[in-house]
Write an enzyme that holds these catalytic residues in place. Structure first.
Site, PDB file in Angstrom:
ATOM      1  N   THR A  95      36.276 -13.839   0.106  1.00  0.00           N
ATOM      2  CA  THR A  95      35.660 -13.004  -1.031  1.00  0.00           C
ATOM      3  C   THR A  95      36.671 -12.502  -1.748  1.00  0.00           C
ATOM      4  OG1 THR A  95      34.371 -12.022   0.908  1.00  0.00           O
ATOM      5  CG2 THR A  95      34.363 -10.655  -1.045  1.00  0.00           C
ATOM      6  N   LYS A 170      28.248 -11.944  -3.341  1.00  0.00           N
ATOM      7  CA  LYS A 170      29.024 -11.224  -2.280  1.00  0.00           C
ATOM      8  C   LYS A 170      29.523  -9.990  -2.676  1.00  0.00           C
ATOM      9  CE  LYS A 170      31.316 -10.606   1.479  1.00  0.00           C
ATOM     10  NZ  LYS A 170      30.708 -10.101   2.342  1.00  0.00           N
ATOM     11  N   LYS A 238      38.999  -3.716  -1.301  1.00  0.00           N
ATOM     12  CA  LYS A 238      39.038  -4.717  -2.233  1.00  0.00           C
ATOM     13  C   LYS A 238      37.780  -5.024  -2.933  1.00  0.00           C
ATOM     14  CE  LYS A 238      38.916  -8.692  -0.583  1.00  0.00           C
ATOM     15  NZ  LYS A 238      37.833  -9.631  -0.102  1.00  0.00           N
TER      16      LYS A 238
HETATM   17  P1  NAP Z   1      42.094 -10.956   7.825  1.00  0.00           P
HETATM   18  O1  NAP Z   1      41.966 -10.872   9.405  1.00  0.00           O
HETATM   19  O2  NAP Z   1      42.836  -9.876   7.313  1.00  0.00           O
HETATM   20  O3  NAP Z   1      42.791 -12.377   7.710  1.00  0.00           O
HETATM   21  C1  NAP Z   1      43.095 -12.504   6.113  1.00  0.00           C
HETATM   22  C2  NAP Z   1      43.730 -14.066   6.149  1.00  0.00           C
HETATM   23  O4  NAP Z   1      44.272 -14.296   4.788  1.00  0.00           O
HETATM   24  C3  NAP Z   1      44.962 -14.388   7.279  1.00  0.00           C
HETATM   25  O5  NAP Z   1      44.667 -15.631   7.635  1.00  0.00           O
HETATM   26  C4  NAP Z   1      46.203 -13.935   6.377  1.00  0.00           C
HETATM   27  O6  NAP Z   1      47.204 -14.786   6.932  1.00  0.00           O
HETATM   28  C5  NAP Z   1      45.718 -14.684   5.077  1.00  0.00           C
HETATM   29  N1  NAP Z   1      46.494 -14.064   3.821  1.00  0.00           N
HETATM   30  C6  NAP Z   1      46.557 -13.070   3.454  1.00  0.00           C
HETATM   31  N2  NAP Z   1      47.373 -12.850   2.316  1.00  0.00           N
HETATM   32  C7  NAP Z   1      47.983 -14.143   2.154  1.00  0.00           C
HETATM   33  C8  NAP Z   1      48.767 -15.068   1.338  1.00  0.00           C
HETATM   34  N3  NAP Z   1      49.298 -14.172   0.375  1.00  0.00           N
HETATM   35  N4  NAP Z   1      49.054 -16.295   1.305  1.00  0.00           N
HETATM   36  C9  NAP Z   1      48.555 -16.838   2.495  1.00  0.00           C
HETATM   37  N5  NAP Z   1      47.628 -16.526   3.379  1.00  0.00           N
HETATM   38  C10 NAP Z   1      47.342 -15.009   3.196  1.00  0.00           C
HETATM   39  O7  NAP Z   1      40.530 -11.050   7.078  1.00  0.00           O
HETATM   40  P2  NAP Z   1      39.202 -11.365   7.500  1.00  0.00           P
HETATM   41  O8  NAP Z   1      38.486 -10.315   8.104  1.00  0.00           O
HETATM   42  O9  NAP Z   1      39.455 -12.732   8.309  1.00  0.00           O
HETATM   43  O10 NAP Z   1      38.728 -11.680   6.013  1.00  0.00           O
HETATM   44  C11 NAP Z   1      39.020 -12.874   5.604  1.00  0.00           C
HETATM   45  C12 NAP Z   1      38.170 -12.954   3.951  1.00  0.00           C
HETATM   46  O11 NAP Z   1      36.713 -12.842   4.334  1.00  0.00           O
HETATM   47  C13 NAP Z   1      38.187 -11.661   3.292  1.00  0.00           C
HETATM   48  O12 NAP Z   1      38.104 -11.912   2.066  1.00  0.00           O
HETATM   49  C14 NAP Z   1      37.202 -10.615   3.728  1.00  0.00           C
HETATM   50  O13 NAP Z   1      37.096  -9.867   2.319  1.00  0.00           O
HETATM   51  C15 NAP Z   1      35.891 -11.740   3.861  1.00  0.00           C
HETATM   52  N6  NAP Z   1      35.061 -11.123   4.872  1.00  0.00           N
HETATM   53  C16 NAP Z   1      35.339 -10.487   5.907  1.00  0.00           C
HETATM   54  C17 NAP Z   1      34.516 -10.063   6.994  1.00  0.00           C
HETATM   55  C18 NAP Z   1      34.747  -9.524   8.071  1.00  0.00           C
HETATM   56  O14 NAP Z   1      33.798  -8.645   8.515  1.00  0.00           O
HETATM   57  N7  NAP Z   1      36.090  -9.322   8.530  1.00  0.00           N
HETATM   58  C19 NAP Z   1      33.252 -10.384   6.571  1.00  0.00           C
HETATM   59  C20 NAP Z   1      32.770 -10.984   5.550  1.00  0.00           C
HETATM   60  C21 NAP Z   1      33.725 -11.607   4.462  1.00  0.00           C
HETATM   61  P3  NAP Z   1      48.317 -14.075   7.949  1.00  0.00           P
HETATM   62  O15 NAP Z   1      47.616 -14.167   9.096  1.00  0.00           O
HETATM   63  O16 NAP Z   1      49.513 -14.716   7.769  1.00  0.00           O
HETATM   64  O17 NAP Z   1      48.250 -12.449   7.508  1.00  0.00           O
END
Ligand code: NAP
Length: 286
Positions: A95, A170, A238
């Site tokens: 996102t 989104k 965010k």
């Molecule tokens: P998350 O658990 O916080 O995972 C974030 C991912 O991004 C991890 O793999 C992290 O790597 C990586 N990352 C963060 N900063 C980085 C950087 N500077 N360089 C390289 N990798 C980096 O988040 P999530 O819940 O899976 O969400 C991921 C995306 O989907 C976000 O945009 C979120 O808004 C969206 N989303 C989430 C949900 C939900 O319910 N969780 C639903 C819909 C959409 P590390 O492991 O090294 O930290």
């Protein structure tokens, strides 16, 4: 198919596993390499850099935290675009704002590779269950090609036009979601101070026109002041920040969303960044 997957966070884990379960040959990469270990044990290959993963696979998905992460993983010297060329496809399901999606698209397509943005609606369990909703924009032929892969990870997909439209859809969806959960938190707080049972409020809401799976799913956690993380609160903030910025850009007043964004910022200041997005209820309880 040979598929790359960049980003093994809450969402990426479930999505990459579903591609593996569907029989695809998946190569994973994550900034924190330790998160790849479990996937290697389950039969995935592990790439050293996004560049290497994109170069070695036909289609690569990226599921990253925010605009800064999406840009870093794609645009850096060992980034995805450096490994792309004609015949490779890149699908960013993170996102982000429209400008980030467009910057990533420009870098990828400049190499001759194709690009699709495909942010998802749904959370941890839908990612695990393969019931996400994909909001896509970009290369229409690529959308058709990866349709069967999106269907492995999701239950619905829509194609919204040029790159940026998926991001905007989104952000609108998550702006509404953030305001709804904050309103529920305030309502539960007001009910409680009125001497009403929170469970009775949820029961009444569930019986009428405001019944919704999110209230039913997150309401009991708010009542128990327990917020196991499905969607990190920092990511919801965010999305509100980016939605408010989109409103600024388009001169669309967003009085409610702007106030809700402030509630989320307060929740982060209270130490709730990594709790579930529903923990905003604690910030508005007073
Ligand atoms: P998350 O658990 O916080 O995972 C974030 C991912 O991004 C991890 O793999 C992290 O790597 C990586 N990352 C963060 N900063 C980085 C950087 N500077 N360089 C390289 N990798 C980096 O988040 P999530 O819940 O899976 O969400 C991921 C995306 O989907 C976000 O945009 C979120 O808004 C969206 N989303 C989430 C949900 C939900 O319910 N969780 C639903 C819909 C959409 P590390 O492991 O090294 O930290």
């Amino acid at each position: 198919m040979k598929i790359g997957f960049l980003g093994l966070g809450i969402m990426g884990c479930g999505m990459a596993r579903n591609l593996m379960k569907a029989g695809h040959e998946v190569t994973v990469w994550n900034r924190t390499a330790a998160k790849c270990t479990a996937f290697a044990k389950e039969g995935a290959r592990v790439g050293a850099t996004p560049r290497e993963v994109v170069a070695a696979n036909e289609v690569t998905f990226a599921m990253l935290a925010d605009p800064a992460a999406a840009r870093a993983v794609c645009l850096g010297p060992d980034g995805a675009a450096a490994g792309a060329a004609a015949g490779h496809d890149y699908v960013d399901v993170s996102t982000v704002d429209a400008a980030t999606a467009q910057a990533v698209a420009a870098a990828v397509t400049a190499t001759g590779a194709r690009f699709l943005e495909a942010p998802v609606s749904g959370t941890k369990k839908p990612a695990e269950d393969g019931t996400l909703i994909f909001l896509t924009g970009g290369d229409a032929a690529l959308y058709e090609k990866v349709g069967p892969l999106l269907d492995v990870m999701g239950k619905k997909r829509v194609f919204l036009g040029a790159v940026g439209q998926g991001a905007r859809m989104k952000l609108v969806v998550n702006m509404i979601m953030g305001t709804m959960i904050t309103a529920l938190g305030e309502g539960i707080a007001l009910a409680s101070k009125s001497g009403l049972e929170g469970a009775a409020l949820l029961d009444v809401l569930a019986a009428g026109a405001m019944a919704c799976p999110m209230f039913a799913g997150k309401g009991p956690g708010i009542l128990a002041d327990s917020f196991p993380t499905a969607f990190p609160l920092k990511h919801q903030q965010k999305d509100l920040r980016l939605a408010v910025a989109l409103g600024d850009e388009l001169h669309q007043p967003l009085a409610v969303a702007a106030a809700v964004n402030e509630a989320y910022k307060r929740a982060i200041a209270m130490g709730l960044a990594d709790a579930d997005m529903s923990a905003v209820a604690r910030a508005v309880r007073g």
